[in-house]
Design a protein around this motif. Structure first.
Motif, PDB file in Angstrom:
ATOM      1  N   ILE A  18       4.302  -4.094   9.172  1.00  0.00           N
ATOM      2  CA  ILE A  18       4.045  -3.296   8.070  1.00  0.00           C
ATOM      3  C   ILE A  18       3.857  -4.541   6.459  1.00  0.00           C
ATOM      4  O   ILE A  18       3.481  -4.388   6.046  1.00  0.00           O
ATOM      5  CB  ILE A  18       4.573  -1.900   7.357  1.00  0.00           C
ATOM      6  CG1 ILE A  18       4.203  -1.420   8.306  1.00  0.00           C
ATOM      7  CG2 ILE A  18       3.961  -1.823   6.524  1.00  0.00           C
ATOM      8  CD1 ILE A  18       2.664  -1.050   8.575  1.00  0.00           C
ATOM      9  N   PRO A  20       5.552  -8.730   5.635  1.00  0.00           N
ATOM     10  CA  PRO A  20       4.496  -9.661   5.986  1.00  0.00           C
ATOM     11  C   PRO A  20       5.085 -10.767   6.531  1.00  0.00           C
ATOM     12  O   PRO A  20       5.689 -11.837   6.695  1.00  0.00           O
ATOM     13  CB  PRO A  20       4.226 -10.137   4.746  1.00  0.00           C
ATOM     14  CG  PRO A  20       5.514  -9.601   3.932  1.00  0.00           C
ATOM     15  CD  PRO A  20       6.089  -8.038   4.280  1.00  0.00           C
ATOM     16  N   GLN A 153      -6.995 -13.697   8.592  1.00  0.00           N
ATOM     17  CA  GLN A 153      -6.392 -12.521   9.404  1.00  0.00           C
ATOM     18  C   GLN A 153      -7.125 -12.814  11.396  1.00  0.00           C
ATOM     19  O   GLN A 153      -5.852 -12.754  12.026  1.00  0.00           O
ATOM     20  CB  GLN A 153      -7.455 -11.420  10.005  1.00  0.00           C
ATOM     21  CG  GLN A 153      -6.482 -10.108  10.360  1.00  0.00           C
ATOM     22  CD  GLN A 153      -7.491  -8.440   9.722  1.00  0.00           C
ATOM     23  OE1 GLN A 153      -6.719  -7.621   9.813  1.00  0.00           O
ATOM     24  NE2 GLN A 153      -8.864  -8.619  10.474  1.00  0.00           N
ATOM     25  N   SER A 162       2.270 -12.969  10.501  1.00  0.00           N
ATOM     26  CA  SER A 162       1.541 -11.760  10.233  1.00  0.00           C
ATOM     27  C   SER A 162       0.480 -11.340   9.502  1.00  0.00           C
ATOM     28  O   SER A 162      -0.511 -12.230   8.598  1.00  0.00           O
ATOM     29  CB  SER A 162       3.227 -11.573   9.281  1.00  0.00           C
ATOM     30  OG  SER A 162       2.507  -9.992   8.127  1.00  0.00           O
ATOM     31  N   ARG A 163      -0.362 -10.160   9.743  1.00  0.00           N
ATOM     32  CA  ARG A 163      -1.591  -9.646   9.562  1.00  0.00           C
ATOM     33  C   ARG A 163      -1.158  -9.485   8.299  1.00  0.00           C
ATOM     34  O   ARG A 163      -1.963  -9.517   7.310  1.00  0.00           O
ATOM     35  CB  ARG A 163      -2.037  -8.880   9.978  1.00  0.00           C
ATOM     36  CG  ARG A 163      -3.432  -8.616  10.336  1.00  0.00           C
ATOM     37  CD  ARG A 163      -3.816  -6.633  10.555  1.00  0.00           C
ATOM     38  NE  ARG A 163      -3.037  -5.602   9.763  1.00  0.00           N
ATOM     39  CZ  ARG A 163      -3.264  -6.246   8.456  1.00  0.00           C
ATOM     40  NH1 ARG A 163      -4.219  -6.687   7.703  1.00  0.00           N
ATOM     41  NH2 ARG A 163      -2.719  -5.268   7.383  1.00  0.00           N
ATOM     42  N   SER A 164      -0.817  -8.790   7.720  1.00  0.00           N
ATOM     43  CA  SER A 164       0.095  -8.280   6.708  1.00  0.00           C
ATOM     44  C   SER A 164       0.270  -9.454   5.380  1.00  0.00           C
ATOM     45  O   SER A 164      -0.194  -9.956   4.443  1.00  0.00           O
ATOM     46  CB  SER A 164       0.957  -7.021   5.936  1.00  0.00           C
ATOM     47  OG  SER A 164       2.114  -7.399   6.503  1.00  0.00           O
ATOM     48  N   THR A 167      -3.018 -11.391   4.898  1.00  0.00           N
ATOM     49  CA  THR A 167      -4.419 -11.073   4.132  1.00  0.00           C
ATOM     50  C   THR A 167      -3.969 -10.193   2.939  1.00  0.00           C
ATOM     51  O   THR A 167      -4.294 -10.949   1.830  1.00  0.00           O
ATOM     52  CB  THR A 167      -5.071  -9.992   4.840  1.00  0.00           C
ATOM     53  OG1 THR A 167      -3.523  -8.912   4.932  1.00  0.00           O
ATOM     54  CG2 THR A 167      -5.919  -9.565   6.494  1.00  0.00           C
ATOM     55  N   ILE A 168      -3.004 -10.113   2.463  1.00  0.00           N
ATOM     56  CA  ILE A 168      -1.888  -9.587   1.415  1.00  0.00           C
ATOM     57  C   ILE A 168      -2.013 -11.047   0.300  1.00  0.00           C
ATOM     58  O   ILE A 168      -2.483 -11.209  -0.506  1.00  0.00           O
ATOM     59  CB  ILE A 168      -1.014  -8.841   1.172  1.00  0.00           C
ATOM     60  CG1 ILE A 168      -1.449  -7.281   1.784  1.00  0.00           C
ATOM     61  CG2 ILE A 168      -0.603  -8.813  -0.336  1.00  0.00           C
ATOM     62  CD1 ILE A 168       0.700  -6.353   1.888  1.00  0.00           C
ATOM     63  N   PHE A 182      -2.555  -5.549  -1.842  1.00  0.00           N
ATOM     64  CA  PHE A 182      -2.786  -4.014  -1.042  1.00  0.00           C
ATOM     65  C   PHE A 182      -3.374  -3.417  -0.429  1.00  0.00           C
ATOM     66  O   PHE A 182      -3.928  -3.081   1.374  1.00  0.00           O
ATOM     67  CB  PHE A 182      -2.074  -3.411  -1.333  1.00  0.00           C
ATOM     68  CG  PHE A 182      -1.006  -2.393  -0.788  1.00  0.00           C
ATOM     69  CD1 PHE A 182       0.241  -2.480  -0.012  1.00  0.00           C
ATOM     70  CD2 PHE A 182      -1.139  -1.231  -0.308  1.00  0.00           C
ATOM     71  CE1 PHE A 182       0.518  -1.606   0.627  1.00  0.00           C
ATOM     72  CE2 PHE A 182      -0.843  -0.363   0.121  1.00  0.00           C
ATOM     73  CZ  PHE A 182       0.703  -0.168   0.994  1.00  0.00           C
ATOM     74  N   SER A 185      -6.212  -5.144   2.417  1.00  0.00           N
ATOM     75  CA  SER A 185      -5.243  -5.446   3.386  1.00  0.00           C
ATOM     76  C   SER A 185      -5.232  -4.093   4.485  1.00  0.00           C
ATOM     77  O   SER A 185      -5.366  -4.567   5.644  1.00  0.00           O
ATOM     78  CB  SER A 185      -4.274  -5.734   2.870  1.00  0.00           C
ATOM     79  OG  SER A 185      -3.370  -5.779   4.313  1.00  0.00           O
ATOM     80  N   PHE A 186      -5.106  -2.856   4.208  1.00  0.00           N
ATOM     81  CA  PHE A 186      -4.287  -2.330   5.052  1.00  0.00           C
ATOM     82  C   PHE A 186      -5.776  -0.846   5.258  1.00  0.00           C
ATOM     83  O   PHE A 186      -6.037  -0.407   6.361  1.00  0.00           O
ATOM     84  CB  PHE A 186      -3.335  -1.078   4.647  1.00  0.00           C
ATOM     85  CG  PHE A 186      -1.694  -1.564   4.827  1.00  0.00           C
ATOM     86  CD1 PHE A 186      -1.384  -1.863   6.132  1.00  0.00           C
ATOM     87  CD2 PHE A 186      -1.616  -2.555   3.513  1.00  0.00           C
ATOM     88  CE1 PHE A 186      -0.393  -2.734   6.111  1.00  0.00           C
ATOM     89  CE2 PHE A 186      -0.324  -2.953   4.090  1.00  0.00           C
ATOM     90  CZ  PHE A 186       0.349  -2.777   5.060  1.00  0.00           C
ATOM     91  N   ALA A 189      -7.182  -3.403   7.742  1.00  0.00           N
ATOM     92  CA  ALA A 189      -5.942  -2.886   9.370  1.00  0.00           C
ATOM     93  C   ALA A 189      -5.949  -2.003  10.337  1.00  0.00           C
ATOM     94  O   ALA A 189      -5.883  -2.286  11.380  1.00  0.00           O
ATOM     95  CB  ALA A 189      -4.851  -2.852   8.704  1.00  0.00           C
TER      96      ALA A 189
END
Length: 260
Positions: A18, A20, A153, A162-164, A167-168, A182, A185-186, A189
């Motif tokens: 979760i 980053p 991503q 980190s994916r988050s 993207t964030i 936020f 991004s999720f 995800a």
């Protein structure tokens, strides 16, 4: 792998997926230290992703209901906004799906190289720190922004990226508000993380990995992931996101210096 390792890996997965700071990078380091069989590392990592996918689903359930109601709302503008958001999520998911299929075998070899893991920590940290200088805020997310976030991503296929964070971070750099970055991004995800986790979980060889500790790890990852979602949203909205970049620099240097 025993019960304690399963619980620890699940907790690390729930927190670091979760935040980053890359769950794959942290799991790769722990698996390297504990000398888990190389053949099981990628499958174990993907299995634990099921826990964080469930955490994201639980956290976003209210948002998903709101989107669903919006799609069938009597107001045409509300329907249009929500349908557009769903389209953007689908569009932004395509690059990661294609890359995951094409690069699966190559990624397995990267997980086995602890020096690359350390280097990617440094790369991730630098990108996350750049969010200290966000772009000029614009309106709602558009087609170009959604596509760029979907493309970046892809980088998160690599351990310690980190994916988050990607993207964030890119959302903030491109001028999205903290809440918009936020949120998108999720939403993005959820299908990627859940789909990849289920796909890899089916392939897990439980003759190498005992089922009990793996299931415990998934449960722990779900609980810690949900709590970490609450924390991260507060940090993103308070504009403290970039400090995770400093953490990744420290983690990357520690891996390169001490894990020889």
């Amino acid at each position: 792998m025993g019960w304690l390792e399963g619980a620890i890996l699940g907790m690390v997965q729930g927190i670091t997926e979760i935040l980053p700071i890359s769950s794959d990078g942290h799991l790769a380091v722990l698996q390297y230290i504990w000398q888990l069989p190389e053949s099981s590392r990628l499958n174990l990592t993907a299995a634990l992703h099921l826990g964080t996918a469930l955490a994201i689903l639980l956290f976003l359930i209210g948002r998903l209901k709101k989107i669903g109601k919006g799609i069938f709302a009597p107001d045409p503008s509300a329907r249009s906004r929500n349908l557009q958001l769903v389209f953007f999520v689908i569009l932004a998911s395509i690059p990661a799906v294609i890359a995951g299929i094409l690069l699966e075998n190559k990624v397995e070899r990267v997980f086995e190289n602890i020096y690359l893991v350390g280097t990617f920590f440094l790369v991730n940290g630098t990108f996350v720190f750049l969010t200290r200088f966000p772009g000029k805020q614009k309106g709602k997310i558009d087609l170009k922004t959604a596509l760029l976030i979907g493309l970046i991503q892809v980088a998160a296929i690599m351990p310690a990226i980190s994916r988050s964070g990607m993207t964030i971070g890119l959302g903030l750099i491109l001028g999205l508000t903290s809440e918009e970055a936020f949120d998108f991004s999720f939403l993005l995800a959820l299908p990627i993380t859940l789909g990849a986790a289920v796909y890899e979980l089916i392939k897990v060889d439980f003759s190498i990995l005992p089922s009990g500790p793996v299931i415990l790890g998934i449960i722990v990852a779900t609980c810690t992931g949900f709590l970490t979602m609450i924390l991260l949203k507060k940090l993103v909205l308070s504009r403290g996101f970039y400090w995770f970049g400093v953490y990744c620099w420290v983690a990357g240097l520690a891996v390169l210096i001490f894990l020889r």
